[in-house]
Design a protein around this motif. Structure first.
Motif, PDB file in Angstrom:
ATOM      1  N   PRO A  44       0.506  -2.009  -0.103  1.00 25.38           N
ATOM      2  CA  PRO A  44      -0.179  -0.085   0.064  1.00 25.38           C
ATOM      3  C   PRO A  44       0.776   1.289   0.154  1.00 25.38           C
ATOM      4  CG  PRO A  44       0.290  -1.211   2.530  1.00 25.38           C
ATOM      5  CD  PRO A  44       0.789  -2.071   1.537  1.00 25.38           C
ATOM      6  N   ALA A  45       2.022   1.378   0.289  1.00 21.78           N
ATOM      7  CA  ALA A  45       3.037   2.446  -0.197  1.00 21.78           C
ATOM      8  C   ALA A  45       4.001   1.641   0.363  1.00 21.78           C
ATOM      9  CB  ALA A  45       2.947   3.391   2.158  1.00 21.78           C
ATOM     10  N   GLY A  46       4.946   3.696  -0.334  1.00 21.64           N
ATOM     11  CA  GLY A  46       5.834   3.419  -0.540  1.00 21.64           C
ATOM     12  C   GLY A  46       6.762   3.300  -2.786  1.00 21.64           C
ATOM     13  N   LEU A  47       7.625   3.618  -2.685  1.00 29.32           N
ATOM     14  CA  LEU A  47       8.229   3.054  -4.301  1.00 29.32           C
ATOM     15  C   LEU A  47       7.587   2.240  -5.250  1.00 29.32           C
ATOM     16  CD1 LEU A  47       9.176   5.288  -6.850  1.00 29.32           C
ATOM     17  CD2 LEU A  47      10.753   4.112  -6.245  1.00 29.32           C
ATOM     18  N   ARG A  48       6.985   1.896  -6.194  1.00 24.95           N
ATOM     19  CA  ARG A  48       6.894   0.816  -7.152  1.00 24.95           C
ATOM     20  C   ARG A  48       8.046   0.476  -7.309  1.00 24.95           C
ATOM     21  NH1 ARG A  48       1.502   3.193  -6.546  1.00 24.95           N
ATOM     22  NH2 ARG A  48       2.095   3.303  -9.131  1.00 24.95           N
ATOM     23  N   VAL A  49       8.656  -0.840  -7.393  1.00 25.11           N
ATOM     24  CA  VAL A  49       9.880  -1.122  -8.243  1.00 25.11           C
ATOM     25  C   VAL A  49       9.488  -2.787  -8.567  1.00 25.11           C
ATOM     26  CG1 VAL A  49      12.058  -1.683  -8.044  1.00 25.11           C
ATOM     27  CG2 VAL A  49      11.177   0.103  -7.101  1.00 25.11           C
ATOM     28  N   LEU A  50       9.484  -2.533 -10.039  1.00 24.52           N
ATOM     29  CA  LEU A  50       9.373  -4.015 -10.267  1.00 24.52           C
ATOM     30  C   LEU A  50      10.774  -4.649 -11.354  1.00 24.52           C
ATOM     31  CD1 LEU A  50       7.509  -6.310 -11.153  1.00 24.52           C
ATOM     32  CD2 LEU A  50       7.329  -5.230 -13.914  1.00 24.52           C
ATOM     33  N   ILE A  51      11.152  -5.751 -10.506  1.00 29.04           N
ATOM     34  CA  ILE A  51      11.850  -6.223 -10.646  1.00 29.04           C
ATOM     35  C   ILE A  51      11.811  -7.508 -10.934  1.00 29.04           C
ATOM     36  CG2 ILE A  51      14.489  -7.204 -10.376  1.00 29.04           C
ATOM     37  CD1 ILE A  51      14.546  -5.169  -7.581  1.00 29.04           C
ATOM     38  N   THR A  52      11.914  -7.828 -12.454  1.00 35.08           N
ATOM     39  CA  THR A  52      12.240  -9.298 -13.292  1.00 35.08           C
ATOM     40  C   THR A  52      13.399 -10.017 -14.052  1.00 35.08           C
ATOM     41  OG1 THR A  52      11.595  -8.436 -15.366  1.00 35.08           O
ATOM     42  CG2 THR A  52       9.654  -8.298 -13.982  1.00 35.08           C
ATOM     43  N   GLU A  69       6.751   1.917 -10.972  1.00 34.99           N
ATOM     44  CA  GLU A  69       7.324   3.388 -10.634  1.00 34.99           C
ATOM     45  C   GLU A  69       8.741   3.432 -11.425  1.00 34.99           C
ATOM     46  OE1 GLU A  69       4.952   5.767  -8.241  1.00 34.99           O
ATOM     47  OE2 GLU A  69       5.626   4.092  -6.662  1.00 34.99           O
ATOM     48  N   ARG A  70       9.326   2.051 -11.332  1.00 40.97           N
ATOM     49  CA  ARG A  70      10.625   1.942 -11.770  1.00 40.97           C
ATOM     50  C   ARG A  70      10.553   0.178 -11.930  1.00 40.97           C
ATOM     51  NH1 ARG A  70      10.389   6.025 -10.236  1.00 40.97           N
ATOM     52  NH2 ARG A  70      11.909   8.000  -8.853  1.00 40.97           N
ATOM     53  N   VAL A  71      11.374   0.193 -12.939  1.00 42.38           N
ATOM     54  CA  VAL A  71      11.749  -0.925 -13.212  1.00 42.38           C
ATOM     55  C   VAL A  71      12.996  -2.137 -13.794  1.00 42.38           C
ATOM     56  CG1 VAL A  71      10.819  -2.497 -15.543  1.00 42.38           C
ATOM     57  CG2 VAL A  71       8.639  -0.650 -14.651  1.00 42.38           C
ATOM     58  N   VAL A  72      13.046  -2.843 -13.119  1.00 43.50           N
ATOM     59  CA  VAL A  72      14.777  -3.351 -13.650  1.00 43.50           C
ATOM     60  C   VAL A  72      14.297  -4.693 -14.634  1.00 43.50           C
ATOM     61  CG1 VAL A  72      16.596  -4.568 -12.318  1.00 43.50           C
ATOM     62  CG2 VAL A  72      15.607  -3.007 -11.313  1.00 43.50           C
ATOM     63  N   LEU A  73      14.363  -5.211 -15.522  1.00 41.65           N
ATOM     64  CA  LEU A  73      14.962  -6.032 -16.342  1.00 41.65           C
ATOM     65  C   LEU A  73      16.486  -6.544 -16.192  1.00 41.65           C
ATOM     66  CD1 LEU A  73      13.002  -4.505 -19.553  1.00 41.65           C
ATOM     67  CD2 LEU A  73      11.754  -6.470 -17.040  1.00 41.65           C
ATOM     68  N   LEU A  74      16.440  -7.805 -15.767  1.00 41.52           N
ATOM     69  CA  LEU A  74      17.258  -8.495 -15.682  1.00 41.52           C
ATOM     70  C   LEU A  74      17.308  -9.597 -16.963  1.00 41.52           C
ATOM     71  CD1 LEU A  74      17.383  -9.127 -11.868  1.00 41.52           C
ATOM     72  CD2 LEU A  74      18.579  -7.616 -12.914  1.00 41.52           C
ATOM     73  N   LEU A 175      15.651   0.070 -15.846  1.00 43.07           N
ATOM     74  CA  LEU A 175      17.536  -0.471 -15.511  1.00 43.07           C
ATOM     75  C   LEU A 175      17.171  -1.717 -16.754  1.00 43.07           C
ATOM     76  CD1 LEU A 175      20.421   0.115 -15.756  1.00 43.07           C
ATOM     77  CD2 LEU A 175      19.289  -1.071 -13.204  1.00 43.07           C
ATOM     78  N   LEU A 176      17.792  -1.729 -17.621  1.00 43.82           N
ATOM     79  CA  LEU A 176      18.433  -3.103 -18.014  1.00 43.82           C
ATOM     80  C   LEU A 176      19.900  -3.228 -17.699  1.00 43.82           C
ATOM     81  CD1 LEU A 176      17.898  -2.558 -21.402  1.00 43.82           C
ATOM     82  CD2 LEU A 176      15.827  -2.401 -20.156  1.00 43.82           C
ATOM     83  N   VAL A 177      20.312  -4.991 -17.346  1.00 39.13           N
ATOM     84  CA  VAL A 177      21.335  -5.420 -16.851  1.00 39.13           C
ATOM     85  C   VAL A 177      21.599  -7.006 -17.913  1.00 39.13           C
ATOM     86  CG1 VAL A 177      21.953  -6.475 -15.226  1.00 39.13           C
ATOM     87  CG2 VAL A 177      20.432  -4.840 -14.498  1.00 39.13           C
ATOM     88  N   GLU A 178      22.205  -6.776 -18.796  1.00 37.37           N
ATOM     89  CA  GLU A 178      22.683  -7.718 -19.451  1.00 37.37           C
ATOM     90  C   GLU A 178      23.879  -8.262 -19.388  1.00 37.37           C
ATOM     91  OE1 GLU A 178      23.596  -5.775 -23.359  1.00 37.37           O
ATOM     92  OE2 GLU A 178      21.550  -4.456 -23.548  1.00 37.37           O
ATOM     93  N   ALA A 179      23.857  -9.432 -19.760  1.00 34.10           N
ATOM     94  CA  ALA A 179      24.704 -10.622 -19.257  1.00 34.10           C
ATOM     95  C   ALA A 179      25.394 -10.687 -20.846  1.00 34.10           C
ATOM     96  CB  ALA A 179      24.266 -12.031 -18.921  1.00 34.10           C
ATOM     97  N   GLY A 180      26.690 -10.702 -20.631  1.00 35.73           N
ATOM     98  CA  GLY A 180      27.575 -10.928 -21.782  1.00 35.73           C
ATOM     99  C   GLY A 180      27.521 -12.132 -22.102  1.00 35.73           C
ATOM    100  N   GLU A 181      27.378 -12.903 -21.785  1.00 37.98           N
ATOM    101  CA  GLU A 181      27.298 -14.672 -21.796  1.00 37.98           C
ATOM    102  C   GLU A 181      26.328 -15.482 -21.699  1.00 37.98           C
ATOM    103  OE1 GLU A 181      30.407 -15.933 -22.423  1.00 37.98           O
ATOM    104  OE2 GLU A 181      31.607 -14.212 -22.235  1.00 37.98           O
ATOM    105  N   ASP A 182      25.189 -14.506 -21.622  1.00 38.78           N
ATOM    106  CA  ASP A 182      24.066 -15.116 -22.111  1.00 38.78           C
ATOM    107  C   ASP A 182      23.967 -16.313 -23.591  1.00 38.78           C
ATOM    108  OD1 ASP A 182      21.816 -15.677 -21.967  1.00 38.78           O
ATOM    109  OD2 ASP A 182      20.609 -13.424 -21.356  1.00 38.78           O
ATOM    110  N   ALA A 200      15.898   3.640 -21.295  1.00 36.41           N
ATOM    111  CA  ALA A 200      16.763   3.253 -20.254  1.00 36.41           C
ATOM    112  C   ALA A 200      18.434   3.269 -20.414  1.00 36.41           C
ATOM    113  CB  ALA A 200      16.311   2.079 -20.760  1.00 36.41           C
ATOM    114  N   GLU A 201      18.969   3.418 -18.888  1.00 35.26           N
ATOM    115  CA  GLU A 201      19.712   3.291 -18.423  1.00 35.26           C
ATOM    116  C   GLU A 201      20.855   1.274 -19.134  1.00 35.26           C
ATOM    117  OE1 GLU A 201      21.241   4.773 -14.639  1.00 35.26           O
ATOM    118  OE2 GLU A 201      19.731   6.072 -14.689  1.00 35.26           O
ATOM    119  N   ARG A 202      21.741   1.407 -18.945  1.00 29.53           N
ATOM    120  CA  ARG A 202      22.655  -0.194 -19.337  1.00 29.53           C
ATOM    121  C   ARG A 202      23.595  -0.728 -18.241  1.00 29.53           C
ATOM    122  NH1 ARG A 202      26.207  -1.826 -23.971  1.00 29.53           N
ATOM    123  NH2 ARG A 202      25.755  -4.050 -24.247  1.00 29.53           N
ATOM    124  N   ILE A 203      23.317  -1.788 -17.463  1.00 31.85           N
ATOM    125  CA  ILE A 203      24.894  -2.625 -17.384  1.00 31.85           C
ATOM    126  C   ILE A 203      24.937  -3.626 -18.050  1.00 31.85           C
ATOM    127  CG2 ILE A 203      25.467  -3.308 -14.667  1.00 31.85           C
ATOM    128  CD1 ILE A 203      23.704  -0.528 -13.488  1.00 31.85           C
TER     129      ILE A 203
END
Length: 231
Positions: A44-52, A69-74, A175-182, A200-203
């Motif tokens: 019910p409270a706080g920043l809504r962050v989705l991490i998948t 309100e924030r999304v992180v795609l691993l 935020l996009l997090v990519e795996a170099g050896e995927d 999007a930012e990228r790591i």
């Protein structure tokens, strides 16, 4: 939300770190193993962050996605099977996986075939790290008929993806997090996702495999959340 053949248990290190900061946490469970399916929900409270992870973003309902309100795609993707040669090879591999998950006259044999498939898939997801580093999951026991049905349905969904799912919040920090050896998400699928989300930012973790076992992105993601969160 975890991806295809994953479980909620893979998020335990994330949950501990989030709760140590006083943040709430809710993990989704698709039900490929012994645990029943559970959809995550917003607190019910706080920043809504989705991490998948991987296919996880495609396994969530549009209304839940739209509220993020924030999304992180691993190791994420919008379209899993790209056009061209890479896509043709993937379709052949997916057809073989679907055949291994098909129901046969002997339920025990169907269960063993599904378990063998999951073990092979997870070995590729773990690579270049040993599969023994993965947390317990559905491949550790015979795969029952309900789980096989979910795996088949989600495999078909995986092949049919052409974009990010309905409800994806385009106008929030991503935020996009990519795996170099995927070995699961091919380079062209990663490129298509970057093109789809140009702001999007990228790591990039060059030595990481799809499962990020020896190159965990947890610290970098938490730092990004702290930097982009409410002031």
């Amino acid at each position: 939300m975890h991806g295809w053949s994953g479980t909620a248990s893979g998020w335990e290190p994330w949950r501990r770190q989030a709760e140590a900061r006083g943040w709430g946490w809710c993990s989704g469970e698709r039900g490929y193993g012994l645990a029943p399916p559970v959809l995550p929900d917003w607190q019910p409270a706080g920043l809504r962050v989705l991490i998948t992870h991987s296919m996880g973003v495609h396994l969530l309902p549009p209304a839940l996605l739209a509220a993020a309100e924030r999304v992180v795609l691993l190791a994420g993707f919008g379209r899993f099977v790209p056009p061209g040669r890479e896509g043709r090879q993937l379709r052949i591999a997916l057809a073989g996986m679907a055949e291994a998950l098909a129901e046969g006259p002997d339920p025990e044999e169907s269960s063993r075939r599904a378990q063998t498939l999951l073990r092979a898939f997870l070995a590729q997801a773990a690579a270049p790290d040993p599969v023994s580093m993965l947390p317990p999951g559905p491949a550790d026991q015979p795969v029952g008929p309900e789980a096989r049905g979910r795996l088949r349905a989600d495999l078909a969904l995986l092949e049919s993806t052409t974009d990010l799912p309905a409800g994806f919040p385009d106008r929030v920090p991503v935020l996009l997090v990519e795996a170099g050896e995927d070995r699961i998400v091919v380079p062209r699928a990663r490129e298509l996702l970057r093109e789809r989300l140009p702001s999007a930012e990228r790591i990039l973790l060059p030595e990481a495999g799809h499962a990020f076992l020896t190159s965990p992105p947890l610290v970098a993601v938490l730092q990004w959340l702290e930097r982009t969160g409410p002031s």
